[in-house]
Scaffold this active site. Sequence first.
Site, PDB file in Angstrom:
ATOM      1  CG  LEU A 155      -1.969  -1.135   1.212  1.00 40.74           C
ATOM      2  CD1 LEU A 155      -2.697  -1.200   2.541  1.00 40.74           C
ATOM      3  CD2 LEU A 155      -2.964  -0.950   0.064  1.00 40.74           C
ATOM      4  CD  GLU A 156       3.786   1.772  -4.180  1.00 45.15           C
ATOM      5  OE1 GLU A 156       3.774   2.784  -4.917  1.00 45.15           O
ATOM      6  OE2 GLU A 156       4.321   0.694  -4.502  1.00 45.15           O
TER       7      GLU A 156
END
Length: 329
Positions: A155-156
């Site tokens: 998850l960025e």
Amino acid sequence: MPAGLAAALLTVAGTAAAGTASASEARPAAHPAAPAAAPRHAVTGYWQNFNNGAAVQKLKDVDDAYDIIAVAFADATGAPGAVTFNLDPAVGYASAADFKADIKAKQAAGKSVVVSVGGEKGSISVNDDASARNFADSINGLMDQYGFDGVDIDLENGLNSTYMTQALKAVHAQHGDVVVTMAPQTLDMQSAQTEYFKTALGIKDFLTVVNTQYYNSGSMNGCDGKVYAQGSVDFLTALACIPLEGGLDPSQVGIGVPASAGAAGSGHVAPSVVNAALDCLTAGTNCGSFKPPRTYPGLRGAMAWSTNWDAANGNEFASQVGGHVHGLP
């Protein structure tokens, strides 16, 4: 390492150790204390469930050097936190059954296949009890449906450590041998106070490996407080030192790099640079100007984005870095 940083790392490491003890007590006795099964030194690679100009390949085409294959990516659903998986027709599978058969074949060859959540454009948010429950239920469902060994957290666009930790513990409660990998961006592992780092420490008793993305980041602070430029041995070693000194076991730390120049906007290095960093961290040899405070012979290994970009580059990463990782003592 500056005294302030060292103290902060030690404080969090101590807190993590205390938290690990309580988590271990709650874990079923039949489950081993060690992280989920993977080779002592492992190579992780992302397999693209889409066509972005790299080589299009099926899972069975992924080079044998990859021990952990992260299928990129799961898709968000209408329920907060929940994910699903949809095969992209562009990768050439005639059916989901053929894809599942390839997963089983890789597993029969001793590989782990996990489903990756997130990516650059991923929009999954786990930020309350309901979304944590939805996330865990959907991951458990995908593991049962496709035969995935576990989940990769990539998850960025933000992470809530409280609820992601809660969700991953719920996955572990249903699948005691789950393989959990993580691929935080460099900034996300600069401090033991970041949400990614806290998540890693929160699941330390079953976390497999954190392969930080040492690319697309520019210059960053190393564990000695000095600034290091991306794309060098020093950048890889001085930044990997942060999680190594911050509470994770060396077996839970890997070096993430692009498999080719085309795989990322910046940060690609030659395989020889990755191998030098591995030698520096595990044995104290082939270091640049940065010398780690100790050696970490149990370092898990390295990660490449992606197996597709590697294939387009003649599997250079798999052959050169993969061979080096597997040759570590």
